[in-house]
Scaffold this motif. Structure first.
Motif, PDB file in Angstrom:
ATOM      1  N   GLU A  16       0.829  -1.210   0.000  1.00 36.31           N
ATOM      2  CA  GLU A  16       0.000   0.000   0.000  1.00 36.31           C
ATOM      3  C   GLU A  16       0.861   1.257   0.000  1.00 36.31           C
ATOM      4  OE1 GLU A  16      -3.231   2.639   0.075  1.00 36.31           O
ATOM      5  OE2 GLU A  16      -3.010   0.558  -0.590  1.00 36.31           O
ATOM      6  N   VAL A  17       1.947   1.258   0.754  1.00 30.05           N
ATOM      7  CA  VAL A  17       2.868   2.405   0.730  1.00 30.05           C
ATOM      8  C   VAL A  17       3.446   2.573  -0.665  1.00 30.05           C
ATOM      9  CG1 VAL A  17       5.028   3.349   1.637  1.00 30.05           C
ATOM     10  CG2 VAL A  17       3.406   2.227   3.189  1.00 30.05           C
ATOM     11  N   ARG A  20       0.829   4.060  -3.040  1.00 32.42           N
ATOM     12  CA  ARG A  20       0.585   5.475  -2.797  1.00 32.42           C
ATOM     13  C   ARG A  20       1.754   6.336  -3.284  1.00 32.42           C
ATOM     14  NH1 ARG A  20      -2.661   5.731   2.019  1.00 32.42           N
ATOM     15  NH2 ARG A  20      -2.031   7.909   2.337  1.00 32.42           N
ATOM     16  N   GLU A  24       2.156   9.342  -6.056  1.00 31.03           N
ATOM     17  CA  GLU A  24       2.794  10.629  -5.771  1.00 31.03           C
ATOM     18  C   GLU A  24       3.856  10.999  -6.806  1.00 31.03           C
ATOM     19  OE1 GLU A  24       2.327  12.913  -3.362  1.00 31.03           O
ATOM     20  OE2 GLU A  24       0.684  11.856  -2.366  1.00 31.03           O
ATOM     21  N   THR A 187      -3.001  -2.619  11.980  1.00 31.89           N
ATOM     22  CA  THR A 187      -3.537  -2.505  10.626  1.00 31.89           C
ATOM     23  C   THR A 187      -4.074  -3.850  10.158  1.00 31.89           C
ATOM     24  OG1 THR A 187      -1.903  -0.774  10.165  1.00 31.89           O
ATOM     25  CG2 THR A 187      -2.990  -1.799   8.273  1.00 31.89           C
ATOM     26  N   GLU A 200      -5.043   1.533   4.291  1.00 30.73           N
ATOM     27  CA  GLU A 200      -4.844   2.925   3.846  1.00 30.73           C
ATOM     28  C   GLU A 200      -4.444   3.807   5.026  1.00 30.73           C
ATOM     29  OE1 GLU A 200      -7.387   0.835   0.939  1.00 30.73           O
ATOM     30  OE2 GLU A 200      -7.542   1.105   3.127  1.00 30.73           O
ATOM     31  N   GLU A 201      -5.108   3.603   6.169  1.00 31.88           N
ATOM     32  CA  GLU A 201      -4.760   4.364   7.372  1.00 31.88           C
ATOM     33  C   GLU A 201      -3.378   3.955   7.879  1.00 31.88           C
ATOM     34  OE1 GLU A 201      -8.745   5.233   9.832  1.00 31.88           O
ATOM     35  OE2 GLU A 201      -8.517   3.131   9.233  1.00 31.88           O
ATOM     36  N   GLU A 204      -0.396   5.707   6.226  1.00 30.18           N
ATOM     37  CA  GLU A 204      -0.306   7.173   6.240  1.00 30.18           C
ATOM     38  C   GLU A 204       1.003   7.706   6.806  1.00 30.18           C
ATOM     39  OE1 GLU A 204      -3.714   8.866   8.126  1.00 30.18           O
ATOM     40  OE2 GLU A 204      -5.111   8.093   6.620  1.00 30.18           O
ATOM     41  N   VAL A 207       3.867   7.140   4.286  1.00 29.67           N
ATOM     42  CA  VAL A 207       3.696   7.975   3.093  1.00 29.67           C
ATOM     43  C   VAL A 207       4.032   9.431   3.420  1.00 29.67           C
ATOM     44  CG1 VAL A 207       2.008   8.871   1.439  1.00 29.67           C
ATOM     45  CG2 VAL A 207       2.030   6.426   2.015  1.00 29.67           C
ATOM     46  N   ARG A 208       3.564   9.893   4.558  1.00 28.97           N
ATOM     47  CA  ARG A 208       3.881  11.265   4.958  1.00 28.97           C
ATOM     48  C   ARG A 208       5.392  11.459   5.073  1.00 28.97           C
ATOM     49  NH1 ARG A 208       1.728  11.463   9.834  1.00 28.97           N
ATOM     50  NH2 ARG A 208       3.724  11.043  10.870  1.00 28.97           N
ATOM     51  N   ARG A 224       0.402   7.952  12.633  1.00 31.84           N
ATOM     52  CA  ARG A 224      -0.355   8.852  11.768  1.00 31.84           C
ATOM     53  C   ARG A 224      -0.924  10.046  12.522  1.00 31.84           C
ATOM     54  NH1 ARG A 224      -5.995   7.478  10.988  1.00 31.84           N
ATOM     55  NH2 ARG A 224      -6.700   5.937  12.507  1.00 31.84           N
TER      56      ARG A 224
END
Length: 230
Positions: A16-17, A20, A24, A187, A200-201, A204, A207-208, A224
């Motif tokens: 998922e990372v 995403r 980006e 998760t 997805e959560e 986060e 990804v941030r 997160r």
């Protein structure tokens, strides 16, 4: 364009990372032990694939050679690969069972970071993100109100405490590379038996940390919501 390598990224949180970060605009390399599954995962999201077993020196060195020849640098390394291992009662836990977990969760980070450090230093603003866990937080595991206090996992929890301290020590010792740890929280993936919040959560925080660019700090441990209690 930012080039990012994520270990253990053919499924779950790492996948998922990766997905995403591709969205980006980053060039993402999925590192995985299983070539067939790793290549399939990379193809689904428009990523690159490199065979990488974090417990094997030769595999890690070969992966570093591939990226050196194909790209010449690495902007972001996400040390995501991790295992739960066996979970007997603490009194029955053997040194070999603990060592097996540490081989991936702790020594794997050291092995991969060491091999890829020259490629990171070839980038203009290199960053390493280590996936830790609130299960390694002394504060959270001792607070009965927190979900982390419900899981007495001797090998896994202690390995994630080690991941966090590794991150801080790398940050203090290697100032030309930013090192940060992120906790995805509980998760819902195959790893947790599909218990917890959405993937997805869970993605986060990583990804941030991977999209801050020149604003990336060093030596932080976050989830997160912000700073992770320690």
């Amino acid at each position: 364009m930012t080039t990012t390598l994520i270990t253990g990224a053919n499924r779950g949180l790492g996948y998922e990372v990766a997905r995403r970060l591709v969205q980006e605009g980053q060039t993402v390399w999925i590192g995985a032990r299983d070539a067939e599954r790793g290549q399939a995962a990379a193809s689904r999201i428009g990523a690159e694939f490199v065979q990488l077993d974090v417990t094997d020196d030769a595999s890690v060195d070969a992966a570093a050679k591939t990226l050196r020849e194909r790209v010449g640098h690495l902007d972001i390394l996400v040390n995501n690969a991790g295992i739960l291992g066996e979970i007997p009662p603490a009194e029955d836990m053997t040194a070999d069972q603990v060592r097996h977990v540490y081989e991936t969760n702790v020594f794997g980070i050291v092995r991969v970071t060491h091999a890829f450090l020259p490629l990171l230093r070839a980038a203009s603003a290199p960053s390493v993100i280590n996936v830790t866990s609130g299960l390694g937080s002394f504060t959270l595991v001792n607070d009965p109100a927190q979900v982390e206090s419900r899981y007495p996992l001797l090998a896994y929890c202690s390995s994630k405490s080690a991941v966090t301290m590794l991150t801080v020590q790398y940050a203090k010792s290697i100032p030309d590379v930013r090192f940060n740890a992120v906790d995805p929280g509980q998760t819902a993936t195959e790893f947790t038996g599909e218990v917890g919040h959405s993937v997805e959560e869970g993605a986060e925080a990583a990804v941030r940390a991977a999209t801050l660019g020149a604003r990336t700090p060093t030596g932080t441990v976050t989830d997160r919501a912000g700073a992770l209690p320690w």
